[in-house]
Design a protein around this motif. Sequence first.
Motif, PDB file in Angstrom:
ATOM      1  N   ALA A  51      10.938   2.959 -47.540  1.00 27.54           N
ATOM      2  CA  ALA A  51       9.640   3.045 -47.433  1.00 27.54           C
ATOM      3  C   ALA A  51       9.395   3.289 -45.799  1.00 27.54           C
ATOM      4  O   ALA A  51       8.423   3.751 -45.486  1.00 27.54           O
ATOM      5  CB  ALA A  51       8.843   2.594 -48.559  1.00 27.54           C
ATOM      6  N   PRO A 100      10.434   6.970 -44.273  1.00 26.23           N
ATOM      7  CA  PRO A 100       9.476   7.314 -44.515  1.00 26.23           C
ATOM      8  C   PRO A 100       9.268   8.644 -45.292  1.00 26.23           C
ATOM      9  O   PRO A 100       9.180   8.709 -46.342  1.00 26.23           O
ATOM     10  CB  PRO A 100       7.954   7.290 -44.189  1.00 26.23           C
ATOM     11  N   TYR A 124      11.724   8.787 -48.222  1.00 22.83           N
ATOM     12  CA  TYR A 124      12.033   8.383 -49.281  1.00 22.83           C
ATOM     13  C   TYR A 124      12.084   8.173 -51.425  1.00 22.83           C
ATOM     14  O   TYR A 124      12.646   7.988 -51.734  1.00 22.83           O
ATOM     15  CB  TYR A 124      10.196   7.061 -49.244  1.00 22.83           C
TER      16      TYR A 124
END
Length: 313
Positions: A126, A130, A133
């Motif tokens: 995360a 990102p 993700y």
Amino acid sequence: MELLVNYSVVSEFILLGLSKSQNLQILFFLGFFAVYVGIVLGNLLILVTVTFDSRLHTPMYFLLINLSCIDMILASFATPKMIVDFLREQKTISWWGCYSQMFFMHLLGGSEMMLLVSMAIDRYVAICKPLHYMTIMSPRVLVGLVLTSYAVGFVHSSSQMAFMLNLPFCGPNVVDSFFCDLPLVIKLACKDTYMLQLLVVADSGLLSLICFLLLLVSYTIIIYSVRHRAASGSSKAFSTLSAHITVVTLFFAPCVFIYVWPFNRYSVDKILSVFYTIFTPLLNPIIYTLRNEEVKAAIKKIRTRHINSTHSL
């Protein structure tokens, strides 16, 4: 055929509990009953909140509700009996009941260790990746991580119980704790178990060490990545990370003390056992709700919705 017969003559074990003082036992009964209710309600609150708020239907919260389930069961394998035993003069547990406690303790403990590693992997993806993700942490991957956690816990527990299968128990049968802890029960066997005790500690210690090192490496990389980000993104990441790191610390600290000196008689062992099996499952939901703005907002939303529906009736 005679070799297959379990020749143990001990049919039950006596648990000494936390204290012999009658006044303290009443206080313990009231205190631990309140704590156990708090554990169940706190973890149920997380389960209900994540289930009914669609904004929390993300990989992190899927892993969190599994942690809550493990915590509720971890607190339930011995705590209800301990609470009832505070009102009993004779605190006994059957042979199979004792083995069941040991099996579930290592099953749930091993599973929670691996689940904490899975949560660290989730935070790594995360924060460090990102944009990918949701692709990386797909439902298939999440289910695989959870099943792997339970599988590791089962294999770990089964390997520990395998050490106990052929041990003869012919007395004494007094366990100096409020539940059947494997190192304490092994000492009661009617044979020299020194090497067996070392194997048990090595088994648990190896799993704990591997999980701890994985967590240490993961969170070191994550913290390094967060420190090189913009301040706006760092504050939220650090807020989430602080909750995870606090939970990991609370979980592994008692493990270290319990299994580094498992065969010495210190009263601190009982305190750490209580902390590990009771207070950690209580603190986890508190930490994840008080230090997580998304969970607090979701709880507030559900509460407001409930109040409005009540007024409409």
